[in-house]
Structures are given as C-alpha cells and as structure tokens.
Scaffold this active site. Sequence first.
Site, short mmCIF file in Angstrom:
data_model
loop_
_atom_site.label_atom_id
_atom_site.label_comp_id
_atom_site.label_asym_id
_atom_site.label_seq_id
_atom_site.Cartn_x
_atom_site.Cartn_y
_atom_site.Cartn_z
N GLU A 1 -2.91 5.72 17.96
CA GLU A 1 -2.07 4.53 17.98
C GLU A 1 -1.47 4.16 19.31
OE1 GLU A 1 1.34 4.84 15.01
OE2 GLU A 1 1.48 2.74 15.06
N ASP B 1 8.75 3.29 19.48
CA ASP B 1 9.92 4.26 19.44
C ASP B 1 9.42 5.32 19.69
OD1 ASP B 1 9.03 3.96 16.65
OD2 ASP B 1 10.73 4.71 15.68
N TYR C 1 4.97 -4.75 6.83
CA TYR C 1 4.71 -3.54 5.84
C TYR C 1 5.27 -3.89 4.46
CZ TYR C 1 4.09 -0.82 9.98
OH TYR C 1 3.71 -0.03 11.48
N GLU D 1 3.23 10.93 9.19
CA GLU D 1 4.23 10.57 10.28
C GLU D 1 5.38 10.87 9.68
OE1 GLU D 1 3.15 6.13 10.50
OE2 GLU D 1 5.18 5.79 10.09
N HIS E 1 1.15 9.94 15.43
CA HIS E 1 1.91 8.52 15.38
C HIS E 1 2.09 8.08 16.91
CE1 HIS E 1 5.56 6.70 13.44
NE2 HIS E 1 4.62 6.04 13.34
N ARG F 1 -1.55 12.36 11.04
CA ARG F 1 -0.86 11.65 11.96
C ARG F 1 0.54 11.94 12.11
NH1 ARG F 1 -1.30 6.93 12.80
NH2 ARG F 1 0.81 6.23 12.57
N ASP G 1 -1.89 -0.11 7.07
CA ASP G 1 -1.01 0.98 6.63
C ASP G 1 -0.21 0.38 5.49
OD1 ASP G 1 1.33 2.85 6.85
OD2 ASP G 1 2.04 2.25 8.77
N HIS H 1 -1.98 -3.09 16.60
CA HIS H 1 -1.53 -3.65 15.55
C HIS H 1 -1.55 -5.05 15.41
CE1 HIS H 1 1.37 -3.35 11.95
NE2 HIS H 1 1.82 -4.33 12.20
N GLU I 1 -3.68 4.18 5.82
CA GLU I 1 -2.43 5.07 6.24
C GLU I 1 -1.43 5.15 5.37
OE1 GLU I 1 -1.47 3.56 10.08
OE2 GLU I 1 0.48 4.56 9.95
N HIS J 1 2.30 2.17 4.16
CA HIS J 1 3.68 2.67 4.47
C HIS J 1 4.56 2.87 3.19
CE1 HIS J 1 7.04 2.39 7.43
NE2 HIS J 1 5.90 2.23 8.39
MG MG Z 1 2.55 4.16 9.76
#
Ligand code: MG
Length: 404
Positions: free
Chosen positions: A339, A316, A162, A262, A312, A283, A210, A131, A236, A212
């Site tokens: 990812e 985290d 994002y 995700e 994904h 994903r 992304d 990223h 994404e 998002h």
């Molecule tokens: Mg994402």
Amino acid sequence: MPDLTVRDVRPILTSPGAGSVQKRLIVVKVETSEPELYGLGCATFTQRHSAVATVVRDFLKPLLVGRDPQRIEDLWQTIHVNAYWRSGPVMNNALSGVDMALWDIKGKLAGLPVYQLLGGKCREGVAVYRHADGREPTEVEDNVRRFMEQGLRHVRAQMGGYGGKMHAMTPPEGALAGAYYDPDGYARDTVRLFAHLRDTLGDEVELLHDVHERLAPIEAVRLAKRLEPFRLFFLEDVLPPEQIEWFGMIRQQCTTPLAMGELFVNAKEYQPLVEGRLIDFIRCHISAIGGLTPARKLAAVCEAFGIRTAWHGPGDVSPVGHAANLHLDLSSPNFGIQEWAGFSEAEQEVFPGCPELRGGYAYVSERPGLGVDLDEQAAARYPCPEGVLEWTQARTPDGTAVYP
Ligand code: MG
C-alpha cells in the site's frame, strides 16, 4: 563495534503540512556513544500519539541507556516483557520505534541498506497500489484510470469512503452525532461498482477493495461471494479481528482472495488464520506489532503457508516506517503488494531520503540503514495538533455505534 552503547532515546512528534489529527507522526531517535551514529524508527500511532511518546520517554529510555544497541533481538525481547503486561498498540508502537532504529543503526554500522541485512533483494522495485474513490462508478473509474496512466497496475477502489457514506438515512429521534453509514447500501453499491469497473477497465488492471470491517459477518460472506466474478486482487478486512472464525465460511463459499491484519497487535490473532490458510495476504501495520523484528518472522511463517505480504501503508505511517515496509518487501520471497500513500512536500522536507515512486514501483534510497533521515528543526515547525477523531465514531442508520 565493541563498547558501543545507547546514549539517548527520544520520541520526535511532527505533523508535516497543515497539521492534522489524522497525521500525527511519531519517530523514535536512538543515539549512541559513537558521535553521529544514531537510528530512527517509526512509532506512529496517530490516534494516541502522546501516549506512545510517554512510554518511550518515561520507560524505554531509562531501560535502554547504557546497553549495547547491536543486540536487537535481545533488546526486543527485553522491552516486550519489561512492563510484564505486554502487547497492545501503544506499547508495540513504542517498541517498534526502538526496534526499527536499532536496525537502522545496524545497517549504518555495516555500511549496508537494511534489505541487505535481511537477505538481499528478491526484486529491484516494490509494486504498490494506490487508492481511488468517487461518488459514482464512473468517477471511481476515472480515478482508477488516472493511476493506470501513471504506471500503476494495482488500484484499490472505494465509493463514498469506507462504508460508502452517501446514503439517505433516517435515524431515530434524538440520534447521537457520528460518522453514519448504511451497511446494506454500501454492500449493494460495492457490487455495482466492481461490475462497472471490470466491464469498462477490462482484466489488465488489478483491483482491490477494503471493507474496513463494516459488515455483519454473514453479509461479509455474501459480499465476498458476490464479488468473486470480478476477480479482485484482494478483499481487505472483510471481518473485524473479533470475528476471524468466519473466515472459514468465506473460504467454503468462494475464491475471492482475502487480506487481513491491519488491526492485529498480537501474534495469537494471526496464527489461526495463517495456520489454517484462511487468508491470502497478511497486512499488519508493522509498528503496531512491534517493528521489523516480529514482522520479518511473520513474513517467514507466512511464506511457509503460501501467504503473501501486503503490509499496511497508509498516510499515518512516517516515511521511516514506509522505508521499513519496503526493505522487508524487497527481501521477502513471498512479497505480494505494498500500500502506498505518497509523501507531501512537507514530509519530504522533514524526512530527507524518503522512498520514491516511479512507474508503479517504490524504491528505497540506497543509503546505509533504513535510508531516511529526520530534520528536527523542520519537524518542529509542524507540531502535532490536539483534537478528537471524528471518523472513528461510526454509527449505523439507527444510531448504533459500530466498528469504524
Ligand atoms: Mg484497510
């Protein structure tokens, strides 16, 4: 192994490193009647970590102790319906922690890495994307080049995080606090960013982005169309799960490849997109859909429809969860991309056997099972902090609360 039973089921919570509300990892340890034989599974739902731990401790342990840990499918189905009401990220993550741990145990019993149980390798290493961000197109370009120099052939590019949180905004008087962003400015900047990146980087690098779920549906259609000339590897989460019917309109307008899923927690959410061939990459967050057992089935269904996987893999997810992603990636013919967030020194200390990244490819340790262990004493040195998440309190310029 006859007479093997579950002896204990425990959630282990840890936040390796400085301790952050954005990195509260939950791993489930399933111990068996056989001394030294245990499994580990990822149950990480950072945003509601203690709720997952409660489900594991108060409900799954009493359900599972004394049962045969070798019956993965039967136990998955049993846990899935045991609360009568089913699915959702808390219960699915708790289920995933047990499910992955059972696959880990199965591999240890067989003396094989889990990818062997899933059919064996389709490839030797797993291509990953990382990223790159920045405040200006040139800064993003520099960061993409940094990854390219490390051997990566796929990079996800964002500008300002994002939603591109860097525009001057004038909220109304008395506007509430929040993570403000301007959807229109974000969409304009994103087109400008990819025009710059393709112009300066050429066609050799694969670029991802992304959204998002930061745009109104028709704006999402327009962005996908405007990005088409820049040949993205995928776009994404261009729409939120609540608006999947709009994917058909994007398909009618352009050939920008689409990755989605995700936030999905239920098979009914992805079925229409897969059946309709309305996306190109699935994903899902594997622990949020209930673990390896449903994910390998989803991968197989996607294969039949010509859809590739892109599970994904953010920061985290515990190293155990990343390893589960990789075992499935290695054994899926329709693998697309993975990812990759990387592991800090503290994570590698807590989780011996972390997968490794070399030259743009991720590799699992070849130990039996998922190949990742957990040092409980080290984990205890990094307790999970309490606190409220800020980034999910997204607001548009007039102060309206929206999807983060
Ligand atoms: Mg994402």
